[in-house]
Design an enzyme around this catalytic site. Sequence first.
Site, short mmCIF file in Angstrom:
data_model
loop_
_atom_site.label_atom_id
_atom_site.label_comp_id
_atom_site.label_asym_id
_atom_site.label_seq_id
_atom_site.Cartn_x
_atom_site.Cartn_y
_atom_site.Cartn_z
N TYR A 1 40.04 -3.36 66.49
CA TYR A 1 40.13 -4.68 67.12
C TYR A 1 41.57 -5.17 67.19
O TYR A 1 41.93 -5.89 68.11
CB TYR A 1 39.29 -5.70 66.35
N ASP B 1 30.39 -4.26 64.09
CA ASP B 1 29.99 -5.01 65.29
C ASP B 1 28.70 -4.41 65.86
O ASP B 1 27.73 -5.12 66.14
CB ASP B 1 31.12 -4.94 66.33
N LYS C 1 33.08 7.33 59.80
CA LYS C 1 33.01 8.64 60.46
C LYS C 1 34.08 9.53 59.84
O LYS C 1 35.05 9.92 60.51
CB LYS C 1 33.22 8.48 61.97
N ASP D 1 24.50 -5.88 65.31
CA ASP D 1 23.61 -6.25 66.42
C ASP D 1 22.29 -5.49 66.30
O ASP D 1 21.21 -6.03 66.53
CB ASP D 1 24.23 -5.90 67.79
N ASP E 1 26.96 7.12 62.63
CA ASP E 1 25.92 7.44 63.61
C ASP E 1 24.57 7.63 62.91
O ASP E 1 23.53 7.14 63.39
CB ASP E 1 26.30 8.68 64.45
#
Length: 365
Positions: free
Chosen positions: A140, A248, A191, A252, A224
Amino acid sequence: MIKLLLLPGDGIGPEVMEESKRVLGWYSKNRQFAYESESDLIGGTAYEKTGRSDPDETIEKAKAADAVLFGAVGGPQWDNLPFEKKPERGLLRLRKDMGLFANLRPALCFDALKDASTLKPEIVAGLDILIVRELTGGVYFGEPKETTTLPDGQKRAVDTQVYTTSEIERIARVAFELARVRSKRVASAEKSNVMVTGVLWRQVVTKVHKEEFPDVELTHILADNAAMQLVRNPKQFDVMVTDNLFGDVLSDQAAQLTGSIGMLPSASLGAKIGGRQAALYEPIHGSAPDIAGKGLANPIAGLLSFAMCLRYSFGRIEDANLLEKAVEQVLAEGYRTGDIMQPGMNKVGTAGMTDAILNALDKLS
Ligand code: IPM
Ligand code: MG
């Protein structure tokens, strides 16, 4: 006296903030919550009036406030603004300038809503997880962040994923400390199979765990796989700590497990410095331009964000519990806004839902 800054912002932000104000009023009248508040501009609304989505005046007031209550930013009318003027810049600058590195996003499935989720009720019933998202680093804010034109005329855009040891340490500590007062389990998602930031993330979280929080159970999970496990068997998680971008996305996803993103609050917290801690509380639903101004929005995420404010900024645990209990009760009584409507339930609008919650507060207190 407690100083609150209210930033309603865009879309449904202003109408849900109105409901938060009513509940604030109730707490001041009935629970000796003495506060003064001021409202200011942020996001697209600020851009229209001042030419900037992140006015300096708003940022300064936010830094001086004991807590900020935030509505939402964004809307299609600002989609074509240059990047630095977009409504989202207002929120991102607040996070950065207030040093709000720890974003707490609880995903709790109220019993009354277990059938409202798109997942099977047995998968989500009793769900209570907390996503701890790093909020001031990563891709970000990493530099360079730019679009350049190559000699052959095509464009090249770069975002930079970057983390330092201390950035990872402090967010890991927040997650472990919160886990200690929950069920003492942390899953750390990154990751590390592909990204060097992921490798560092895993090393640092492991070290903090070993040296400071050996009583908490730590597991590492690739981001993932975390996404997949969240829909396969979400109740295996308690606290999940992750970086800004994965947080983020995963938050959601976790939100949808609970039935509606209109239900979920969040707290964004800074470091504790001399007894003070910068804090911003925000429903995670966003500006929902399609229903803005119609009195249809679900005010619960905003109200639960105020409950988080009572808990984390002012240590008013009982008051926070009371508001959460009131929400649980009106849901059990069948009150529903459109986003969580189910057959046979009592459909209400934004103000109607708050009426019911105020009523429940009266009865419970
Ligand atoms: C969130 C939002 C923001 C983000 C946007 C509005 C900038 O999606 O708080 O999750 O990407 O962080
Ligand atoms: Mg988001």
